[in-house]
Design a protein around this motif. Structure first.
Motif, PDB file in Angstrom:
ATOM      1  N   ALA A 121       8.866  97.412  69.847  1.00 49.16           N
ATOM      2  CA  ALA A 121       7.986  97.594  71.002  1.00 49.16           C
ATOM      3  C   ALA A 121       8.704  98.219  72.189  1.00 49.16           C
ATOM      4  CB  ALA A 121       7.387  96.244  71.404  1.00 49.16           C
ATOM      5  N   ASN A 172       3.883  96.741  63.908  1.00 54.46           N
ATOM      6  CA  ASN A 172       3.697  98.080  64.484  1.00 54.46           C
ATOM      7  C   ASN A 172       2.219  98.472  64.497  1.00 54.46           C
ATOM      8  OD1 ASN A 172       5.171 100.427  65.576  1.00 54.46           O
ATOM      9  ND2 ASN A 172       4.203 101.510  63.881  1.00 54.46           N
ATOM     10  N   ILE A 223       0.808  96.933  67.477  1.00 52.90           N
ATOM     11  CA  ILE A 223       1.255  97.641  68.688  1.00 52.90           C
ATOM     12  C   ILE A 223       0.465  98.933  68.877  1.00 52.90           C
ATOM     13  CG2 ILE A 223       3.198  98.882  69.727  1.00 52.90           C
ATOM     14  CD1 ILE A 223       5.036  96.796  68.349  1.00 52.90           C
ATOM     15  N   SER A 264      -1.954  96.383  71.252  1.00 56.04           N
ATOM     16  CA  SER A 264      -0.878  96.524  72.238  1.00 56.04           C
ATOM     17  C   SER A 264       0.313  95.692  71.773  1.00 56.04           C
ATOM     18  CB  SER A 264      -1.320  96.052  73.625  1.00 56.04           C
ATOM     19  OG  SER A 264      -1.315  94.629  73.696  1.00 56.04           O
ATOM     20  N   TRP A 265       1.441  95.877  72.416  1.00 58.57           N
ATOM     21  CA  TRP A 265       2.633  95.130  72.024  1.00 58.57           C
ATOM     22  C   TRP A 265       2.470  93.633  72.264  1.00 58.57           C
ATOM     23  CZ3 TRP A 265       5.475  92.481  75.768  1.00 58.57           C
ATOM     24  CH2 TRP A 265       5.246  92.830  77.105  1.00 58.57           C
ATOM     25  N   GLN A 309       5.629 106.807  67.155  1.00 57.77           N
ATOM     26  CA  GLN A 309       5.625 105.349  67.098  1.00 57.77           C
ATOM     27  C   GLN A 309       5.086 104.861  65.768  1.00 57.77           C
ATOM     28  OE1 GLN A 309       6.564 102.949  69.642  1.00 57.77           O
ATOM     29  NE2 GLN A 309       6.317 101.504  67.967  1.00 57.77           N
TER      30      GLN A 309
END
Length: 436
Positions: free
Chosen positions: A34, A157, A160, A164-165, A251
């Motif tokens: 993150a 992931n 994330i 969201s993280w 990401q």
């Protein structure tokens, strides 16, 4: 060799401890995964994020040493339960809006809860397995870390990227609570080898900690572990960010690529554990079966990391990085078994946590040092390469020290001889008093 054999329930404990380490390293690795969104949301510089990575280890070693002495006196099952609950509870503040201070505070508390995890888990497992059968269960427990990250990183992931993280931390908190309930219901305390025996090459009585700590084998175990953990802490804190900023991946791609070192760990460490145990079964010395393999793996990883910055091809660069960080992990399996060869069971928990504390102190330095180097580099890629070059030299030196000075059988013989000499002296004094 010990004639004791583990019960079938011993493997239930190994499975639970495997899951324990799975959660342990998923908790560690989520911060690196993150890193990009956290740095953007909180507007952190590389050195500030490096401080976040290092803060995890602020109480890590202290907590590990203290807990090591505690588990010499209480059952490991209760210590493990307490750790599992701490891990879960420290994740939940991250679900809401947080600042830099809260982020650091949560990581410090999580590190305090996780510091004793691996040595205490091994101490718990060793109560179910005799010395000559410990390498394989040790490898399995340790690989909860690698397999856990391989399974967890893509899932975390996804949370994330899709949400969201903050959601990733919430998922880890809930998972930790589920494990704590399972351990409360199924966790048991083993009784194998509760009394040291001469067949294991150990002293009959307690050994002063000064003598246990101030010997070349313990020093070498700490040095080689320090070299390996420098790379591991960089992988936890910085690998995903390096893949994005240094190699240009997205990401979403990073979630899968970040698992590569952990996938390699599974095969390398379990394979090395099997090889070591097989060599011991064929009557090879511990020097060959444990010391040279462990120290050599750390040194070999260092060589790969030293070569990595000089390679321009991205795929080969990544391959050397993965190899250089993965191979040294062999020492995490072998050094606890080495130290346990000459440590009385009543002192083993403390000794394992002490060598782990010294080894993991690399985590206090490595993430912050990398952050400073990145910040001062002409480019992020150049900074990362300099940081990994330093990591390579640290690993190489630690591995060479391990190969040169890890001598468990010599230490066991020396302590046994000293114990026999002390017993002979006591007997002469007693006989002299009776003669009078």
């Amino acid at each position: 060799m010990s004639r004791q054999r583990p019960s079938k329930y011993a493997w239930v404990i190994v499975l639970l401890l495997f899951l324990f380490m799975l959660i342990n390293f998923a908790d560690k690795a989520v911060i690196g995964l993150a890193a990009e969104p956290i740095m953007k949301e909180l507007e952190l510089t590389p050195s500030q994020f490096g401080l976040v990575g290092s803060s995890f280890f602020f109480l890590y070693a202290v907590s590990g040493v203290i807990t090591g002495f505690v588990v010499n006196r209480i059952q490991t099952r209760w210590a493990l339960l307490a750790m599992g609950l701490i891990w879960a509870l420290t994740q939940f503040p991250m679900v809401g809006s947080v600042g830099f201070t809260t982020l650091i505070a949560c990581r410090v508390l999580l590190g305090a809860g996780e510091g004793p995890a691996y040595p205490v888990a091994l101490h718990s497992a060793y109560k179910w397995f005799p010395n000559e059968l410990r390498t394989l269960p040790t490898a399995m427990v340790s690989q909860g870390a690698s397999i856990g990250v391989v399974l967890a990183l893509p899932a975390l992931n996804y949370l994330i990227v899709r949400y969201s993280w903050h959601w990733a931390f919430a998922a880890l908190g809930l998972t930790g609570l589920v494990w704590a309930l399972a351990w409360l219901a199924l966790g048991r305390e083993g009784t194998l080898n509760e009394t040291p025996t001469p067949t294991e090459g150990r002293s009959f009585g307690r050994i002063p900690y000064r003598r246990l700590l101030l010997n070349p084998t313990v020093f070498a175990a700490c040095a080689s572990g320090f070299g390996a953990y420098w790379g591991l802490s960089l992988m936890i804190a910085w690998l995903p960010h390096y893949l994005i900023r240094g190699l240009g991946y997205t990401q979403q791609q990073t979630g899968w690529l970040s698992t590569l070192p952990w996938v390699c760990n599974v095969f390398i460490v379990i394979g090395a554990g099997w090889l070591s145990q097989n060599l011991l079964a064929r009557n090879y010395s511990s020097l060959v079966a444990r010391s040279l393999i462990g120290g050599g793996a750390v040194a070999l990883g260092g060589i790969a990391l030293i070569a990595m910055p000089h390679v321009e091809a991205p795929m080969l660069n990544l391959a050397l990085l993965v190899f250089g960080i993965s191979v040294p992990s062999v020492i995490y399996v072998l050094s606890p078994a080495i130290v346990s060869e000459f440590t009385p069971v009543s002192q083993r928990g403390a000794m394992l946590t002490i060598i782990t504390a010294v080894s993991t102190s690399a985590g206090l330095l490595a993430p912050y040092v990398m952050g400073r180097i990145i910040e001062n580099g002409a480019t992020a890629s150049e900074g990362f390469h300099r940081g990994f070059l330093i990591c390579g030299f640290v690993s190489l030196i630690g591995g060479l020290i391990g190969m040169a000075f890890l001598r468990p059988e010599a230490e066991a013989a020396r302590f046994a001889a000293a114990d026999a000499a002390a017993a002979a002296t006591r007997n002469r004094l007693i006989n002299a008093e009776l003669a009078l």
